[in-house]
Design a protein around this motif. Structure first.
Motif, PDB file in Angstrom:
ATOM      1  N   ASN A 108       0.834  -1.193   0.000  1.00 51.67           N
ATOM      2  CA  ASN A 108       0.000   0.000   0.000  1.00 51.67           C
ATOM      3  C   ASN A 108       0.878   1.257   0.000  1.00 51.67           C
ATOM      4  N   PRO A 109       0.794   2.101  -1.043  1.00 49.93           N
ATOM      5  CA  PRO A 109       1.641   3.313  -1.071  1.00 49.93           C
ATOM      6  C   PRO A 109       1.253   4.328  -0.004  1.00 49.93           C
ATOM      7  N   PHE A 110      -0.006   4.294   0.482  1.00 48.97           N
ATOM      8  CA  PHE A 110      -0.440   5.248   1.497  1.00 48.97           C
ATOM      9  C   PHE A 110       0.210   4.984   2.852  1.00 48.97           C
ATOM     10  N   THR A 111       0.665   3.753   3.092  1.00 49.08           N
ATOM     11  CA  THR A 111       1.245   3.421   4.391  1.00 49.08           C
ATOM     12  C   THR A 111       2.767   3.251   4.331  1.00 49.08           C
ATOM     13  N   SER A 112       3.350   3.386   3.157  1.00 49.95           N
ATOM     14  CA  SER A 112       4.802   3.193   3.013  1.00 49.95           C
ATOM     15  C   SER A 112       5.546   4.479   3.315  1.00 49.95           C
ATOM     16  N   SER A 113       6.718   4.332   3.919  1.00 48.03           N
ATOM     17  CA  SER A 113       7.520   5.487   4.300  1.00 48.03           C
ATOM     18  C   SER A 113       8.797   5.603   3.483  1.00 48.03           C
ATOM     19  N   SER A 114       9.551   4.499   3.384  1.00 47.98           N
ATOM     20  CA  SER A 114      10.840   4.555   2.699  1.00 47.98           C
ATOM     21  C   SER A 114      11.164   3.196   2.096  1.00 47.98           C
ATOM     22  N   ILE A 115      12.094   3.211   1.150  1.00 51.06           N
ATOM     23  CA  ILE A 115      12.552   1.977   0.527  1.00 51.06           C
ATOM     24  C   ILE A 115      14.034   2.098   0.201  1.00 51.06           C
ATOM     25  N   ASN A 116      14.774   1.060   0.537  1.00 44.25           N
ATOM     26  CA  ASN A 116      16.179   0.952   0.151  1.00 44.25           C
ATOM     27  C   ASN A 116      16.308  -0.202  -0.832  1.00 44.25           C
ATOM     28  N   ILE A 117      16.907   0.065  -1.991  1.00 46.15           N
ATOM     29  CA  ILE A 117      17.074  -0.947  -3.028  1.00 46.15           C
ATOM     30  C   ILE A 117      18.562  -1.247  -3.181  1.00 46.15           C
ATOM     31  N   TYR A 118      18.909  -2.512  -3.047  1.00 45.90           N
ATOM     32  CA  TYR A 118      20.289  -2.957  -3.200  1.00 45.90           C
ATOM     33  C   TYR A 118      20.376  -3.815  -4.457  1.00 45.90           C
ATOM     34  N   LYS A 119      21.047  -3.323  -5.484  1.00 50.38           N
ATOM     35  CA  LYS A 119      21.203  -4.062  -6.739  1.00 50.38           C
ATOM     36  C   LYS A 119      22.510  -4.836  -6.786  1.00 50.38           C
ATOM     37  N   GLY A 120      23.419  -4.511  -5.892  1.00 50.91           N
ATOM     38  CA  GLY A 120      24.691  -5.199  -5.807  1.00 50.91           C
ATOM     39  C   GLY A 120      25.323  -4.904  -4.461  1.00 50.91           C
ATOM     40  N   ASN A 121      26.329  -5.701  -4.080  1.00 53.96           N
ATOM     41  CA  ASN A 121      26.981  -5.531  -2.784  1.00 53.96           C
ATOM     42  C   ASN A 121      25.939  -5.534  -1.660  1.00 53.96           C
ATOM     43  N   ILE A 122      25.117  -6.574  -1.637  1.00 57.57           N
ATOM     44  CA  ILE A 122      24.020  -6.661  -0.679  1.00 57.57           C
ATOM     45  C   ILE A 122      24.565  -6.862   0.737  1.00 57.57           C
ATOM     46  N   VAL A 148      25.309  -8.086   4.428  1.00 53.96           N
ATOM     47  CA  VAL A 148      25.260  -9.462   4.915  1.00 53.96           C
ATOM     48  C   VAL A 148      24.040  -9.715   5.793  1.00 53.96           C
ATOM     49  N   GLU A 149      23.478  -8.676   6.410  1.00 51.31           N
ATOM     50  CA  GLU A 149      22.328  -8.871   7.306  1.00 51.31           C
ATOM     51  C   GLU A 149      21.097  -9.408   6.575  1.00 51.31           C
ATOM     52  N   PHE A 150      21.047  -9.276   5.245  1.00 43.91           N
ATOM     53  CA  PHE A 150      19.903  -9.767   4.479  1.00 43.91           C
ATOM     54  C   PHE A 150      20.065 -11.217   4.059  1.00 43.91           C
ATOM     55  N   GLY A 151      21.198 -11.817   4.318  1.00 46.77           N
ATOM     56  CA  GLY A 151      21.381 -13.233   4.038  1.00 46.77           C
ATOM     57  C   GLY A 151      21.767 -13.566   2.618  1.00 46.77           C
ATOM     58  N   GLY A 152      21.859 -12.563   1.746  1.00 46.54           N
ATOM     59  CA  GLY A 152      22.293 -12.807   0.378  1.00 46.54           C
ATOM     60  C   GLY A 152      21.147 -13.098  -0.570  1.00 46.54           C
ATOM     61  N   ARG A 153      21.232 -12.569  -1.776  1.00 41.86           N
ATOM     62  CA  ARG A 153      20.267 -12.830  -2.838  1.00 41.86           C
ATOM     63  C   ARG A 153      21.000 -12.762  -4.178  1.00 41.86           C
ATOM     64  N   LEU A 154      20.469 -13.466  -5.185  1.00 41.13           N
ATOM     65  CA  LEU A 154      21.121 -13.496  -6.491  1.00 41.13           C
ATOM     66  C   LEU A 154      20.954 -12.181  -7.237  1.00 41.13           C
ATOM     67  N   SER A 155      19.803 -11.523  -7.073  1.00 44.81           N
ATOM     68  CA  SER A 155      19.526 -10.342  -7.887  1.00 44.81           C
ATOM     69  C   SER A 155      19.536  -9.049  -7.074  1.00 44.81           C
ATOM     70  N   SER A 156      18.554  -8.852  -6.189  1.00 38.16           N
ATOM     71  CA  SER A 156      18.443  -7.579  -5.488  1.00 38.16           C
ATOM     72  C   SER A 156      17.653  -7.733  -4.195  1.00 38.16           C
ATOM     73  N   VAL A 157      17.666  -6.668  -3.396  1.00 36.11           N
ATOM     74  CA  VAL A 157      16.899  -6.600  -2.150  1.00 36.11           C
ATOM     75  C   VAL A 157      16.104  -5.302  -2.143  1.00 36.11           C
ATOM     76  N   PHE A 158      14.810  -5.410  -1.841  1.00 39.80           N
ATOM     77  CA  PHE A 158      13.952  -4.250  -1.646  1.00 39.80           C
ATOM     78  C   PHE A 158      13.564  -4.220  -0.172  1.00 39.80           C
ATOM     79  N   ASP A 159      14.133  -3.289   0.563  1.00 43.73           N
ATOM     80  CA  ASP A 159      13.872  -3.160   1.996  1.00 43.73           C
ATOM     81  C   ASP A 159      12.892  -2.007   2.202  1.00 43.73           C
ATOM     82  N   ILE A 160      11.617  -2.342   2.456  1.00 45.06           N
ATOM     83  CA  ILE A 160      10.539  -1.355   2.514  1.00 45.06           C
ATOM     84  C   ILE A 160      10.076  -1.193   3.958  1.00 45.06           C
ATOM     85  N   ASN A 161       9.831   0.056   4.342  1.00 43.07           N
ATOM     86  CA  ASN A 161       9.382   0.354   5.701  1.00 43.07           C
ATOM     87  C   ASN A 161       8.068   1.109   5.674  1.00 43.07           C
ATOM     88  N   THR A 162       7.151   0.738   6.566  1.00 42.65           N
ATOM     89  CA  THR A 162       5.917   1.497   6.731  1.00 42.65           C
ATOM     90  C   THR A 162       6.192   2.701   7.629  1.00 42.65           C
TER      91      THR A 162
END
Length: 247
Positions: A24-38, A40-54
């Motif tokens: 829901n865009p009305f309740t979202s506050s911020s987003i961090n997008i990691y396309k590389g050099n993810i 370590v706290e996210f556990g690793g992913r092949l492509s990317s990480v979208f870290d979204i906060n309400t």
């Protein structure tokens, strides 16, 4: 890709065959997008990480916003619980797109179904100048049936608690407990025999402790530990109908 909402994993972040976002865009506050050099706290992913906060709800006054469209509506409200200390944020979206399918000329499409809804709620409480707590819950569900006898449905259910503490001028602490569940189901309807329910489910629960050391204005250190428990139900099938059996 790893999609996170307030530290919770969202396994299917879309609605309506991928046309609408599951967030829901009305309740979202911020987003961090990691396309590389993810990190370590996210556990690793092949492509990317979208870290979204309400966002935290308004602690001083009641506020809200709404939108109405031809196939979907959205409503979000922010309610102060204790002035300047705690608040409740709530958002709901739902579609009523089935009426569009009824207008089509094709008989098979007229009998089709496509609907979804999602709910998000967040409680924020400022305990004192150094401590605060955030509790987030999220639920989404989709149902669709297009020119077939099978009804497909899937759902995301998330819950998290985040305690944030300022230990001293240089040290910060976050303790996070999060649970995420995703389920998928197929219901094949047949009047007398051959019908069935087929479904699978995956659930994960994570405990994460994050610490930050602010050595100087130019240098900081992030460190911590986390553990995660997975529960996987790879699939179950149940017959529907008087003469339906499975071997």
């Amino acid at each position: 890709n790893l999609i996170l909402l307030d530290n919770n994993v969202i396994y299917n972040p879309t609605h309506f065959f991928g046309i609408f976002s599951g967030l829901n865009p009305f309740t979202s506050s911020s987003i961090n997008i990691y396309k590389g050099n993810i990190p370590v706290e996210f556990g690793g992913r092949l492509s990317s990480v979208f870290d979204i906060n309400t966002k935290d709800g308004n602690t001083s006054k009641f506020s809200g916003e709404a939108s109405i469209g031809p196939v979907m509506s959205n409503l979000a409200v922010e309610i102060p619980i204790i002035k300047e200390k705690s608040s409740l944020l709530m958002g709901v979206r739902s579609t009523y797109s089935d009426w569009v399918l009824k207008l089509l000329d094709s008989e098979s499409l007229k009998n089709s179904e496509a609907s979804f809804y999602d709910l998000v709620a967040k409680y924020y409480h400022k305990i004192n100048a150094s401590n605060s707590i955030r509790v987030t819950g999220y639920l989404s569900k989709d149902n669709f049936r297009v020119t077939s006898d099978s009804l497909y449905s899937y759902s995301n259910t998330l819950a998290s608690v985040n305690w944030e503490s300022e230990l001293n001028e240089k040290n910060r602490l976050n303790v996070i407990l999060a649970n995420s569940n995703y389920g998928f189901k197929i219901n094949f309807e047949k009047e007398k025999s051959g019908g069935f329910d087929l479904g699978y489910d995956i659930s994960e629960t994570e405990l994460k402790i994050k610490l930050k050391y602010l050595k100087s204005k130019k240098h900081k250190f992030d460190y911590g530990i986390s553990t995660k428990l997975y529960t996987v139900k790879p699939g179950d099938i149940n017959p529907i109908g008087e003469n339906s059996t499975f071997l």
